[in-house]
Enzyme design. Structure first.
Site, PDB file in Angstrom:
ATOM      1  N   GLY A  32      64.525   0.859  29.678  1.00  0.00           N
ATOM      2  CA  GLY A  32      64.845  -0.047  30.793  1.00  0.00           C
ATOM      3  C   GLY A  32      64.765  -1.500  30.346  1.00  0.00           C
ATOM      4  O   GLY A  32      65.688  -2.295  30.577  1.00  0.00           O
ATOM      5  N   HIS A  33      63.664  -1.849  29.683  1.00  0.00           N
ATOM      6  CA  HIS A  33      63.525  -3.216  29.173  1.00  0.00           C
ATOM      7  C   HIS A  33      64.638  -3.523  28.166  1.00  0.00           C
ATOM      8  O   HIS A  33      65.219  -4.610  28.185  1.00  0.00           O
ATOM      9  CB  HIS A  33      62.183  -3.393  28.449  1.00  0.00           C
ATOM     10  CG  HIS A  33      60.972  -3.220  29.309  1.00  0.00           C
ATOM     11  ND1 HIS A  33      60.100  -2.161  29.164  1.00  0.00           N
ATOM     12  CD2 HIS A  33      60.476  -3.978  30.317  1.00  0.00           C
ATOM     13  CE1 HIS A  33      59.116  -2.290  30.044  1.00  0.00           C
ATOM     14  NE2 HIS A  33      59.319  -3.363  30.754  1.00  0.00           N
ATOM     15  N   GLN A 149      60.707  -8.149  43.731  1.00  0.00           N
ATOM     16  CA  GLN A 149      60.415  -9.200  42.748  1.00  0.00           C
ATOM     17  C   GLN A 149      61.678  -9.977  42.402  1.00  0.00           C
ATOM     18  O   GLN A 149      61.694 -11.208  42.384  1.00  0.00           O
ATOM     19  CB  GLN A 149      59.826  -8.556  41.495  1.00  0.00           C
ATOM     20  CG  GLN A 149      59.731  -9.465  40.287  1.00  0.00           C
ATOM     21  CD  GLN A 149      59.029  -8.764  39.137  1.00  0.00           C
ATOM     22  OE1 GLN A 149      57.821  -8.610  39.157  1.00  0.00           O
ATOM     23  NE2 GLN A 149      59.777  -8.331  38.138  1.00  0.00           N
ATOM     24  N   VAL A 172      67.202   1.807  34.763  1.00  0.00           N
ATOM     25  CA  VAL A 172      67.425   2.902  33.807  1.00  0.00           C
ATOM     26  C   VAL A 172      66.471   4.039  34.171  1.00  0.00           C
ATOM     27  O   VAL A 172      65.277   3.814  34.415  1.00  0.00           O
ATOM     28  CB  VAL A 172      67.176   2.424  32.358  1.00  0.00           C
ATOM     29  CG1 VAL A 172      67.329   3.579  31.376  1.00  0.00           C
ATOM     30  CG2 VAL A 172      68.149   1.297  32.013  1.00  0.00           C
TER      31      VAL A 172
HETATM   32  P1  AMP Z   1      57.547  -5.238  33.409  1.00  0.00           P
HETATM   33  O1  AMP Z   1      57.284  -5.186  31.948  1.00  0.00           O
HETATM   34  O2  AMP Z   1      57.193  -3.981  34.127  1.00  0.00           O
HETATM   35  O3  AMP Z   1      57.013  -6.478  34.069  1.00  0.00           O
HETATM   36  O4  AMP Z   1      59.130  -5.335  33.559  1.00  0.00           O
HETATM   37  C1  AMP Z   1      59.867  -6.343  32.921  1.00  0.00           C
HETATM   38  C2  AMP Z   1      61.276  -6.328  33.432  1.00  0.00           C
HETATM   39  O5  AMP Z   1      61.865  -5.050  33.157  1.00  0.00           O
HETATM   40  C3  AMP Z   1      61.378  -6.526  34.945  1.00  0.00           C
HETATM   41  O6  AMP Z   1      62.484  -7.367  35.226  1.00  0.00           O
HETATM   42  C4  AMP Z   1      61.593  -5.128  35.447  1.00  0.00           C
HETATM   43  O7  AMP Z   1      62.291  -5.088  36.681  1.00  0.00           O
HETATM   44  C5  AMP Z   1      62.434  -4.535  34.333  1.00  0.00           C
HETATM   45  N1  AMP Z   1      62.371  -3.063  34.336  1.00  0.00           N
HETATM   46  C6  AMP Z   1      61.277  -2.289  34.437  1.00  0.00           C
HETATM   47  N2  AMP Z   1      61.623  -0.978  34.460  1.00  0.00           N
HETATM   48  C7  AMP Z   1      62.973  -0.936  34.390  1.00  0.00           C
HETATM   49  C8  AMP Z   1      63.942   0.116  34.378  1.00  0.00           C
HETATM   50  N3  AMP Z   1      63.586   1.387  34.444  1.00  0.00           N
HETATM   51  N4  AMP Z   1      65.251  -0.214  34.290  1.00  0.00           N
HETATM   52  C9  AMP Z   1      65.629  -1.521  34.224  1.00  0.00           C
HETATM   53  N5  AMP Z   1      64.767  -2.563  34.228  1.00  0.00           N
HETATM   54  C10 AMP Z   1      63.465  -2.272  34.307  1.00  0.00           C
END
Ligand code: AMP
Length: 285
Positions: A32-33, A149, A172
């Site tokens: 996802g990231h 967010q 994702v």
């Molecule tokens: P985090 O590390 O959880 O703070 O997430 C960092 C970024 O990755 C944020 O913009 C989240 O929305 C995005 N993110 C987290 N999980 C996913 C995913 N499964 N698909 C797409 N983006 C994601």
């Protein structure tokens, strides 16, 4: 890829970097990231990722201390993706003095996740504003996985006139529908097989609305009950209008294309969140 810890060094590095596309994260990177890094690449000459587990957005009984920290593996993944700069500040660098100035999020920040995680969006907005001021990107990519967010950050950028374009990235998912999340690591094997029910439930509600149902409260209550029957502790299942995340009109006057179904629930010790568009679409409303 350059790994930079200090604000000063980062500023120097980015002085003549061209169009900077920024992806803030808390690390423990998954596909996802990485999809956000690829999206950033399409929008900028220089892709900057950050890894910072932000203490401010965790409640006193939340998982700040046990949040997965996998820096070496993350660094390798970003390197392979062709990210130009990884900004990985220490807490001392980000919060050299106690962060007594905070961003006050809008009222919607006290709803949904904000209701169940008091102070969460204060912490998110404050760190995002700091990161924006440090990196000074032209664009920043945020995942639709964290929909509230994304919307609150977008609103902050508008109201504070920050010259930054916010680009949304699609969620994702694993093959069984579970949205990828660093917190999925906490799930036991049995919980992992149960976990996709949250997404399936949100999708079912969204499909029912797409099929003409407008009794949102009934759909939400049925969804909550179904998850509870399978052992979940449900914080919320909510149908909202994508514009401002407001509660839809009870008589179905909102256009279904604008509606979103959001949910948060805990399985065992793991709190999961997810959301779906009633009508799947690229980008954001
Ligand atoms: P985090 O590390 O959880 O703070 O997430 C960092 C970024 O990755 C944020 O913009 C989240 O929305 C995005 N993110 C987290 N999980 C996913 C995913 N499964 N698909 C797409 N983006 C994601």
């Amino acid at each position: 890829m350059e790994v930079i810890q200090s604000v000063e060094t980062l500023r120097e590095r980015l002085e003549r970097a061209g169009r900077v596309a920024f992806v803030p994260t808390m690390g423990n990177l998954h596909e996802g990231h990485l999809s956000l890094m690829r999206l950033a690449r399409k929008h900028g000459d220089c892709v900057v990722a950050s890894i910072f587990v932000n203490r401010l957005q965790f409640g006193p009984n939340e998982d700040f201390d046990r949040y997965p920290r996998t820096f070496e593996a993350d660094r390798e993944k970003l390197e392979r993706e062709g990210v130009d700069v990884l900004f990985a500040p220490t807490e001392q660098e980000m919060y050299a003095t106690p962060q007594v100035y905070r961003v006050q999020p809008p009222p919607v920040g006290d709803e949904l996740d904000g209701q169940f995680r008091p102070g969460f969006f204060h912490g998110v907005c404050t760190v995002v504003l700091k990161l924006f001021n440090i990196v000074q990107p032209d664009i920043a990519v945020f995942g639709k996985k964290d929909r509230q967010q994304l919307k609150i950050v977008r609103g902050m950028v508008q109201q504070f006139n920050l010259p930054i374009q916010i680009v949304p990235g699609e969620t994702v998912r694993a093959d069984d529908g579970l949205a990828l999340s660093s917190r999925n690591n906490y799930l036991t094997p049995v919980e992992r097989t149960e976990a996709p029910r949250l997404y399936r439930m949100l999708r079912e509600i969204a499909d029912a609305i797409a099929g003409g149902r407008t009794d949102y409260a009934n759909l939400e209550a049925a969804g909550r009950a179904e998850l509870a029957r399978h052992g979940w502790k449900v914080d919320y299942i909510a149908v909202r209008n994508g514009i401002g995340l407001r509660i839809p009109h009870p008589e179905g006057f909102d256009h279904p294309n604008l509606l979103i179904v959001l949910g948060a629930a805990t399985l065992g010790a793991t709190r999961l969140i997810d959301n779906v568009d009633v009508t799947p679409k690229d980008g954001e409303d």
